[in-house]
Motif scaffolding. Structure first.
Motif, PDB file in Angstrom:
ATOM      1  N   GLY A   1       0.837  -1.328  -0.156  1.00  0.00           N
ATOM      2  CA  GLY A   1       0.024  -0.036  -0.058  1.00  0.00           C
ATOM      3  C   GLY A   1       0.869   1.392  -0.095  1.00  0.00           C
ATOM      4  O   GLY A   1       0.179   2.387  -0.163  1.00  0.00           O
ATOM      5  N   HIS A   2       2.030   1.273   0.134  1.00  0.00           N
ATOM      6  CA  HIS A   2       3.117   2.309   0.204  1.00  0.00           C
ATOM      7  C   HIS A   2       3.280   2.858  -1.395  1.00  0.00           C
ATOM      8  O   HIS A   2       3.566   2.087  -2.296  1.00  0.00           O
ATOM      9  CB  HIS A   2       4.455   1.871   0.723  1.00  0.00           C
ATOM     10  N   GLU A   3       3.242   4.168  -1.502  1.00  0.00           N
ATOM     11  CA  GLU A   3       3.175   4.540  -2.612  1.00  0.00           C
ATOM     12  C   GLU A   3       4.579   5.422  -2.959  1.00  0.00           C
ATOM     13  O   GLU A   3       4.937   6.358  -1.986  1.00  0.00           O
ATOM     14  CB  GLU A   3       2.097   5.934  -2.859  1.00  0.00           C
TER      15      GLU A   3
ATOM     16  N   HIS B   1      16.242  12.213  -1.378  1.00  0.00           N
ATOM     17  CA  HIS B   1      16.626  11.477   0.098  1.00  0.00           C
ATOM     18  C   HIS B   1      16.293   9.789  -0.201  1.00  0.00           C
ATOM     19  O   HIS B   1      15.944   9.085  -0.935  1.00  0.00           O
ATOM     20  CB  HIS B   1      15.712  11.996   1.281  1.00  0.00           C
ATOM     21  N   SER B   2      17.077   9.324   1.056  1.00  0.00           N
ATOM     22  CA  SER B   2      16.801   7.559   0.989  1.00  0.00           C
ATOM     23  C   SER B   2      15.388   7.555   1.340  1.00  0.00           C
ATOM     24  O   SER B   2      14.639   7.978   2.048  1.00  0.00           O
ATOM     25  CB  SER B   2      17.487   7.104   2.212  1.00  0.00           C
ATOM     26  N   GLY B   3      14.871   6.335   0.261  1.00  0.00           N
ATOM     27  CA  GLY B   3      13.423   6.145   0.406  1.00  0.00           C
ATOM     28  C   GLY B   3      12.539   7.187  -0.570  1.00  0.00           C
ATOM     29  O   GLY B   3      11.462   7.066  -0.492  1.00  0.00           O
ATOM     30  N   ALA B   4      13.269   7.922  -1.449  1.00  0.00           N
ATOM     31  CA  ALA B   4      12.375   9.114  -2.351  1.00  0.00           C
ATOM     32  C   ALA B   4      11.853   8.276  -3.335  1.00  0.00           C
ATOM     33  O   ALA B   4      10.982   8.858  -3.938  1.00  0.00           O
ATOM     34  CB  ALA B   4      13.366  10.025  -2.601  1.00  0.00           C
ATOM     35  N   GLY B   5      12.493   7.086  -3.719  1.00  0.00           N
ATOM     36  CA  GLY B   5      11.845   6.385  -4.868  1.00  0.00           C
ATOM     37  C   GLY B   5      12.779   6.211  -6.170  1.00  0.00           C
ATOM     38  O   GLY B   5      12.490   5.835  -7.311  1.00  0.00           O
ATOM     39  N   LYS B   6      13.966   6.637  -5.949  1.00  0.00           N
ATOM     40  CA  LYS B   6      15.050   6.712  -7.112  1.00  0.00           C
ATOM     41  C   LYS B   6      15.200   5.023  -7.660  1.00  0.00           C
ATOM     42  O   LYS B   6      14.990   4.837  -8.774  1.00  0.00           O
ATOM     43  CB  LYS B   6      16.375   6.968  -6.714  1.00  0.00           C
ATOM     44  N   SER B   7      15.232   4.093  -6.684  1.00  0.00           N
ATOM     45  CA  SER B   7      15.396   2.793  -7.191  1.00  0.00           C
ATOM     46  C   SER B   7      14.156   2.411  -7.882  1.00  0.00           C
ATOM     47  O   SER B   7      14.129   1.653  -8.922  1.00  0.00           O
ATOM     48  CB  SER B   7      15.670   1.841  -6.114  1.00  0.00           C
ATOM     49  N   SER B   8      13.117   2.665  -7.399  1.00  0.00           N
ATOM     50  CA  SER B   8      11.775   2.243  -7.862  1.00  0.00           C
ATOM     51  C   SER B   8      11.464   2.951  -8.955  1.00  0.00           C
ATOM     52  O   SER B   8      10.996   2.119 -10.207  1.00  0.00           O
ATOM     53  CB  SER B   8      10.509   2.991  -6.956  1.00  0.00           C
ATOM     54  N   LEU B   9      12.069   4.304  -9.419  1.00  0.00           N
ATOM     55  CA  LEU B   9      11.860   4.601 -10.750  1.00  0.00           C
ATOM     56  C   LEU B   9      12.743   3.873 -11.838  1.00  0.00           C
ATOM     57  O   LEU B   9      12.365   3.741 -12.825  1.00  0.00           O
ATOM     58  CB  LEU B   9      12.529   6.253 -10.603  1.00  0.00           C
TER      59      LEU B   9
ATOM     60  N   PHE C   1      23.369  -2.240 -10.590  1.00  0.00           N
ATOM     61  CA  PHE C   1      22.355  -2.457  -9.511  1.00  0.00           C
ATOM     62  C   PHE C   1      22.905  -1.958  -8.213  1.00  0.00           C
ATOM     63  O   PHE C   1      24.169  -2.054  -8.124  1.00  0.00           O
ATOM     64  CB  PHE C   1      21.901  -3.952  -9.256  1.00  0.00           C
ATOM     65  N   GLN C   2      21.855  -1.257  -7.457  1.00  0.00           N
ATOM     66  CA  GLN C   2      22.404  -0.683  -6.267  1.00  0.00           C
ATOM     67  C   GLN C   2      23.359  -1.954  -5.275  1.00  0.00           C
ATOM     68  O   GLN C   2      24.320  -1.856  -4.434  1.00  0.00           O
ATOM     69  CB  GLN C   2      21.237  -0.454  -5.413  1.00  0.00           C
ATOM     70  N   ASN C   3      22.739  -3.169  -5.434  1.00  0.00           N
ATOM     71  CA  ASN C   3      23.432  -4.376  -4.742  1.00  0.00           C
ATOM     72  C   ASN C   3      24.118  -5.197  -5.578  1.00  0.00           C
ATOM     73  O   ASN C   3      24.251  -6.566  -5.036  1.00  0.00           O
ATOM     74  CB  ASN C   3      22.237  -4.971  -3.816  1.00  0.00           C
TER      75      ASN C   3
HETATM   76  N1  LIG Z   1       9.499  -4.180  -3.129  1.00  0.00           N
HETATM   77  C1  LIG Z   1       9.101  -3.538  -2.323  1.00  0.00           C
HETATM   78  N2  LIG Z   1       7.856  -3.558  -1.548  1.00  0.00           N
HETATM   79  C2  LIG Z   1       7.021  -2.473  -0.676  1.00  0.00           C
HETATM   80  N3  LIG Z   1       7.793  -1.420  -0.648  1.00  0.00           N
HETATM   81  C3  LIG Z   1       8.928  -1.069  -1.329  1.00  0.00           C
HETATM   82  C4  LIG Z   1       9.590  -1.986  -2.392  1.00  0.00           C
HETATM   83  N4  LIG Z   1      10.647  -1.459  -2.563  1.00  0.00           N
HETATM   84  C5  LIG Z   1      10.535  -0.194  -2.363  1.00  0.00           C
HETATM   85  N5  LIG Z   1       9.652   0.079  -1.410  1.00  0.00           N
HETATM   86  C6  LIG Z   1       9.441   1.408  -0.843  1.00  0.00           C
HETATM   87  O1  LIG Z   1       9.417   2.206  -1.685  1.00  0.00           O
HETATM   88  C7  LIG Z   1      10.037   3.370  -1.076  1.00  0.00           C
HETATM   89  C8  LIG Z   1      10.955   3.842  -2.106  1.00  0.00           C
HETATM   90  O2  LIG Z   1      11.974   2.889  -2.222  1.00  0.00           O
HETATM   91  P1  LIG Z   1      13.318   2.847  -3.191  1.00  0.00           P
HETATM   92  O3  LIG Z   1      14.052   1.815  -2.935  1.00  0.00           O
HETATM   93  O4  LIG Z   1      12.725   3.352  -4.600  1.00  0.00           O
HETATM   94  O5  LIG Z   1      13.989   4.261  -2.585  1.00  0.00           O
HETATM   95  P2  LIG Z   1      15.513   5.024  -2.797  1.00  0.00           P
HETATM   96  O6  LIG Z   1      15.179   6.552  -3.085  1.00  0.00           O
HETATM   97  O7  LIG Z   1      16.053   4.041  -3.815  1.00  0.00           O
HETATM   98  O8  LIG Z   1      16.129   4.929  -1.591  1.00  0.00           O
HETATM   99  P3  LIG Z   1      17.945   4.516  -1.282  1.00  0.00           P
HETATM  100  O9  LIG Z   1      18.536   5.889  -1.575  1.00  0.00           O
HETATM  101  O10 LIG Z   1      17.719   4.350   0.197  1.00  0.00           O
HETATM  102  O11 LIG Z   1      18.193   3.436  -2.072  1.00  0.00           O
HETATM  103  C9  LIG Z   1      10.618   3.113   0.050  1.00  0.00           C
HETATM  104  O12 LIG Z   1       9.671   3.619   1.114  1.00  0.00           O
HETATM  105  C10 LIG Z   1      10.656   1.635   0.289  1.00  0.00           C
HETATM  106  O13 LIG Z   1      10.144   1.212   1.548  1.00  0.00           O
END
Ligand SMILES: Nc1ncnc2c1ncn2[C@@H]1O[C@H](COP(=O)(O)OP(=O)(O)OP(=O)(O)O)[C@@H](O)[C@H]1O
Ligand SMILES: [Mg+2]
Lengths: 332, 236
Positions: free
Chosen positions: B14-16, B36-44, B85-87
């Protein structure tokens, strides 16, 4: 967008990595087969690195394959033995008392004209008595009889094509219809029974074979399933890099192939060893029975079927496992 | 090359992670992505490589709408995209050479070509002598560079990097960024997600900033310097 077009447009910064991408298709088909070969060899290499586990799986498959294969070879041998005897199958027609010699001769001539009759031998009452006297040693006792108690006999030797049990049965029915014939008997009734038993045995081997094939499929499927799970990370990474399902499937299919092949080779050796152990006593026995019979081994056809079904089951088992479990692994 | 049109990404919990993100990156651009960390960079970045799918809105890569991309076409898409990849995502039971060669083998390159390209890519990240090493015996930074070599070995038209300099010292980070710039100069579109403001402020490129899943700013790295100075000045 084409990466090549873009790259050609612009100057190359460093000639070490950026050779023209145009060269790429060169030998691509060749590369495809090289890749297959490489996967084939490397999947064997992976199995080789865990020899004990590989041997266990291959041994289970080998034993499961050796059972029906061994039975099949055994049946083949029994059949070989009994066809040898079928050639000597004959029919004795006992002629009614009081039928004249002339009529019997005429009957013999008539029988010789029949389809499926190779030869008809006439044993007159006197000859029969003489033979009996010689073989039984009851000569004196027979002398004391006033009358010859033995009937005349026509011995019918069927042609080799007509030696089949069913054909013999047909012939027997026909000669029993003949008026002068008192009694007609198949000398080798048991050959027919044996043949029936062999037929039953063949069905049994087929049934056993299909059941064990199912078991082999399950064994291979499960082994491949475990391999897939243990290489989950690798599958995820290769998917991330753009590997197609076919690419990911390949090593698992070849692993299944090797399990099947190794199992079949083991089965072949098991059957071979068993036959080797049996062949000495069998030839001694057949020598005692004055027979030329020797135990036949795995012929080329059986070997081919054995290897073929091993490979087929290996591929099918891994195919099923891969189809079921690979879809579930997706990067996230 | 990359077009985001009002994109939302909601994870099963449910997290956006992303909401209402729109931007357009032209072919041949080099763009930094920060936040910031958790801003959604990896998601993008995951949306671009079709590792995740958008919950709402359209992601269009190279004219292809990923919402409508069938899963059997995903491999072809990913081959056009090199991802750091980040990891790292290295295969730990294979040598450095085999790891870097993987994209080429997947694409069906000829053995001799594979050898040449792998060595060239390892040379670029300064790991030419470590071909036979296993990744586990490498330092974090070295593993990261193996990941970079693997991402570029196939010379993809699009390069995504998620914290590619996370484990590298400033000197090496600079070299890696220069490497990315070199790729960009030959036409590769590059998108780099990073925290490292120091590093990117010294380079002049477009900068996308995410804040709690929203696109906060779309400007140049020069603005970042002004911003930092202003923030510092404000503090006085
Ligand atoms: N597979 C997932 N399932 C549920 N929530 C997720 C998943 N992947 C990421 N999130 C959530 O989505 C949000 C954005 O995550 P993301 O990994 O995109 O952040 P980020 O900007 O890459 O952070 P960081 O700089 O720490 O890598 C975070 O709050 C994270 O908890
Ligand atoms: Mg991240």
């Amino acid at each position: 967008m084409s990466p090549r077009r873009e790259r050609r447009k612009s100057p190359r910064p460093n000639n070490s990595t950026n050779t023209p991408a145009r060269q790429k298709p060169r030998g691509k088909v060749n590369a495809y087969f090289t890749h297959h070969l490489w996967v084939l060899v490397s999947s064997l290499g992976v199995l080789w690195r865990t020899p004990f586990a590989t041997f266990m799986t291959a041994a289970v498959i080998g034993i499961a394959l050796a059972l029906p294969a061994g039975l099949h070879v055994l049946l083949q041998n029994v059949q070989k033995l009994s066809t040898g005897w079928e050639g000597t199958a004959q029919m004795s027609l006992f002629i009614k008392q009081g039928v004249s010699e002339k009529r019997i001769q005429k009957l013999a001539k008539k029988l010789r004209g029949w389809d499926g009759v190779e030869e008809v031998r006439y044993i007159s009452r006197e000859q029969a008595l003489e033979e009996f006297r010689k073989l039984s040693g009851f000569g004196d006792a027979l002398d004391s009889l006033n009358e010859n108690p033995l009937p005349a006999v026509l011995v019918v030797q069927p042609t080799s094509e007509a030696s089949e049990p069913a054909q013999m049965e047909l012939l027997l029915g026909k000669v029993r219809e003949l008026k002068p014939v008192d009694l007609a008997q198949l000398d080798m009734e048991w050959v027919r029974r044996l043949s029936g038993i062999i037929e039953l045995g063949k069905r049994g081997v087929l049934l056993l074979g299909s059941l064990l094939s199912l078991a082999i499929l399950l064994v291979i499927g499960n082994t491949i399933r475990l391999t897939i799970l243990s290489r989950r990370d690798e599958i995820v990474v290769t998917k991330l890099i753009g590997a197609t399902n076919a690419f990911i499937r390949r090593p698992f299919l070849y692993t299944g192939f090797w399990y099947g092949l190794l199992g079949a080779v083991l089965a072949w050796m098991l059957v071979g060893i068993r036959l080797g152990l049996l062949s000495e006593p069998v030839s001694r026995l057949s020598f005692l029975y004055n027979s030329q019979f020797s135990l036949g081994g795995l012929d080329l056809e059986t070997t081919a079927i054995l290897l073929g079904s091993g490979i087929f089951l290996g591929l099918l088992g891994s195919w099923l496992a891969v189809g079921k479990h690979l879809q579930a692994i997706e990067p996230s | 090359m990359i077009k985001f049109d009002n994109v939302n990404k909601r994870y099963p919990g449910g997290h956006e992670a992303l909401s209402g993100v729109s931007f357009h990156i032209e072919p041949g651009e080099m763009v930094f992505l920060t936040g910031h960390s958790g801003a959604g960079k990896s998601s993008l970045l995951k949306l671009i490589a079709c590792i995740e799918r958008a919950s709402r809105g359209n992601v269009i890569i190279d004219g292809q709408n990923l919402n409508r991309l069938k899963s059997r076409h995903i491999p072809a898409l990913r081959r056009k995209i090199g991802v750091v990849f980040q990891n790292h995502n290295l295969l730990f039971d294979r040598t450095v050479y085999d790891n870097v060669a993987l994209p080429l083998i997947i694409a069906g390159y000829h053995q001799s070509e594979v050898g040449r390209r792998v060595r060239a890519a390892l040379d670029k990240v300064g790991l030419l002598g470590r071909e036979r090493a296993m990744p586990i015996t490498l330092s974090g930074g070295e593993q990261q560079r193996v990941g970079i070599a693997r991402a570029v070995v196939n010379r993809p038209p699009l390069l995504l990097a998620d914290e590619p300099t996370g484990n590298l010292d400033p000197e090496l980070s600079k070299e890696i960024m220069q490497l990315f710039e070199q790729f960009n100069q030959v036409g590769v579109t590059v998108l780099v997600a990073t925290h490292d403001h120091d590093l990117i402020s010294r380079l002049d490129h477009r900068l996308l900033t995410l804040k709690q899943g929203r696109l906060d700013r779309d400007g140049s790295t020069a603005d970042l310097i002004g911003e930092t100075v202003a923030a510092a000045g404000g503090g006085i």
